[in-house]
Design a protein around this motif. Structure first.
Motif, short mmCIF file in Angstrom:
data_model
loop_
_atom_site.label_atom_id
_atom_site.label_comp_id
_atom_site.label_asym_id
_atom_site.label_seq_id
_atom_site.Cartn_x
_atom_site.Cartn_y
_atom_site.Cartn_z
N VAL A 49 7.76 2.76 -0.45
CA VAL A 49 8.36 3.85 -1.25
C VAL A 49 9.05 3.29 -2.49
CG1 VAL A 49 8.65 5.41 0.69
CG2 VAL A 49 10.46 3.77 0.17
N ALA A 51 4.55 2.90 4.79
CA ALA A 51 4.04 2.78 3.42
C ALA A 51 5.21 2.45 2.50
CB ALA A 51 3.36 4.07 2.99
N SER A 53 0.83 -1.20 0.00
CA SER A 53 0.00 0.00 0.00
C SER A 53 0.87 1.25 0.00
CB SER A 53 -0.91 0.01 1.24
OG SER A 53 -1.63 1.20 1.33
N ARG A 54 0.44 2.23 -0.80
CA ARG A 54 1.13 3.51 -0.79
C ARG A 54 0.51 4.46 0.24
NH1 ARG A 54 4.90 4.41 -4.49
NH2 ARG A 54 5.08 3.00 -6.27
N GLN A 55 -0.55 4.02 0.88
CA GLN A 55 -1.13 4.80 1.97
C GLN A 55 -0.46 4.40 3.28
OE1 GLN A 55 -5.32 4.16 1.89
NE2 GLN A 55 -5.66 5.45 0.10
N ASN A 93 10.07 -0.08 2.54
CA ASN A 93 9.05 0.66 3.26
C ASN A 93 9.68 1.80 4.05
OD1 ASN A 93 7.04 -1.20 2.45
ND2 ASN A 93 7.63 -2.57 4.12
N PRO A 100 8.45 -0.30 -4.77
CA PRO A 100 7.82 -1.61 -4.89
C PRO A 100 8.84 -2.72 -5.09
CG PRO A 100 6.76 0.03 -6.29
CD PRO A 100 8.02 0.64 -5.80
#
Length: 446
Positions: free
Chosen positions: A97, A95, A70-72, A108, A99
């Protein structure tokens, strides 16, 4: 994002920040993070995050896996080990940063926020206050339960006391009735007995007058004038009627005295074989002034449908008290119904043609039981209070007219005789009480 790029902007930020792979390896930390962990960046970089927190590795890895997808910002919570003292509780926001790629795992960014100690204090205070409130409520519930139990015992004592007063009252009434009956019985027996002799003397004197009239058909002018003045022919017949009326009146008084004695039953054993119909007739005799009032209310017709009953082993005084209570209530209901009808439509055809009635039916149910049914055609009892009518102190009558003890005491009397008392009521046809009594008990009730 490379570790160098991360450090370029993270070193100047006051929040503790970490760059962590989805596998848990620490790639970079800023200065604020080293202060929080109490470790140098060299001691942290390259190590697994789970080595510095109290949570199990699986929990840490699962959190990082969720962040990598998740980017949230994903919320979490960890407690950082300390060499001395308790661990530092932190809230985390993480989150992805970078992938995941075929060559490297996802990276992350974790932001740590130290939980303020006063949050725990406030929470503990709330828990303590809640605990005290629960204890207070438990104490109140216990006190209420104890108070209810005390009130229950007090009510039972009061009920027993009032029942004793009512029994004493009925006993006193019985003694008064028996005393009055005894005092009336003596002179009325004297009058009734002498009326027979007076009638005989009248016949003798009348025969003598007839004999004189036959022997001396031509009486003197003075005697003839006296005969005409006193209207001898009318006097002869009227005295006969007068003596007959006096004899009937004395017989009626003797019947009333007998009914009073039957109602009081003070000259009998507590429990004995009793004719139930005698008790009903005695009670109706006592209530004649209410059944046939001179003013205000109309005559109440009593319809008797007596069956053949054997003698019943019971306390006649107590059973008569039950009859008195139920019949009094029936009369009250009929008077109330008549009053309501006259208020709503005093001149209507229904009011003029309506007749207040009480039915008394008796029958033998089996070799062991009889039943007495007393019904009135009043307005009935509302369905919502049917379950309360035998409760002590419950009454629908105005203040000062009813105590709410009549039916309660009647219920207890019938129960003490191992019988049953039931009620049915409907606004369309009135109210009926049924009293079932055993014919003979093996042992005398207490």
């Amino acid at each position: 994002m490379t570790p160098d790029q991360f450090l370029t902007f993270a070193q100047v930020l006051p929040e503790p920040l970490l760059l962590v792979t989805s596998a848990g390896e620490i790639l970079a930390v800023n200065q604020a993070a080293t202060k929080l962990f109490s470790k140098t960046s060299k001691a942290l970089i390259g190590q697994h995050l789970s080595e510095f927190v109290t949570e199990c590795p699986n929990k840490v890895n699962e959190y990082l896996r969720v962040c990598a997808q998740s980017r949230q910002m994903i919320w979490g919570a960890f407690t950082i080990h300390q060499a001395v003292g308790e661990g530092i509780a932190c809230r985390t926001q993480g989150a992805v940063v970078q992938p995941r790629s075929p060559d490297s795992p996802a990276i992350n960014l974790l932001r740590l926020e130290k939980r303020k100690s006063n949050e725990f204090v406030v929470l503990n205070q709330k828990i303590h206050a809640l605990s005290q409130e629960i204890q207070q409520r438990q104490r109140i519930q216990l006190e209420l339960a104890q108070s209810n139990e005390t009130l229950k015992h007090t009510l039972i004592k009061l009920q027993n006391a009032l029942e004793a007063v009512q029994k004493e009252k009925m006993s006193g009434l019985g003694q008064l009735v028996a005393g009055i009956a005894h005092e009336i019985n003596n002179p009325i027996s004297f009058i009734h007995g002498n009326l027979t002799y007076a009638s005989e003397y009248y016949d003798d004197l009348l025969n003598l007058i007839h004999l004189y009239q036959q022997e001396y058909p031509h009486s003197s002018k003075v005697i003839q004038e006296a005969i005409e003045a006193m209207e001898l022919d009318f006097l002869q017949q009227d005295i006969k009627n007068l003596l007959c009326s006096m004899k009937m009146g004395s017989q009626r008084i003797a019947e009333i005295v007998k009914s009073l004695r039957n109602f009081s039953r003070l000259d009998e054993a507590t429990f004995k074989l009793v004719d139930i119909h005698e008790g009903l007739e005695a009670t109706l005799m006592i209530l004649q002034s209410r059944l046939n009032p001179c003013t205000q209310y109309s005559h109440i017709e009593v319809i008797k449908e007596y069956g053949e009953l054997p003698l019943v082993f019971c306390s006649p005084g107590q059973i008569n008290q039950v009859f008195m209570n139920i019949l009094n209530n029936a009369i009250d209901a009929l008077e109330e119904a008549e009053q309501l009808r006259s208020q709503h439509s005093p001149l209507s055809e229904l009011t003029r043609n309506y007749s207040s009635r009480i039915w008394i039916r008796t029958e033998k149910l089996s070799d062991r039981n009889i039943v007495i049914r007393i019904k009135d055609n009043g307005n009935g009892i509302p369905a919502e209070i049917h379950h309360q009518i035998f409760n002590p102190f419950f009454t629908t009558k105005p203040v000062g007219k009813g105590t709410g003890l009549g039916l309660s005491i009647s219920y207890q009397i019938i129960e003490s005789h191992n019988g049953r008392i039931n009620m049915m009521s409907n606004p369309t046809w009135g109210t009926e009480f049924s009293i079932e009594l055993p014919i003979i008990e093996e042992s005398e009730p207490m």
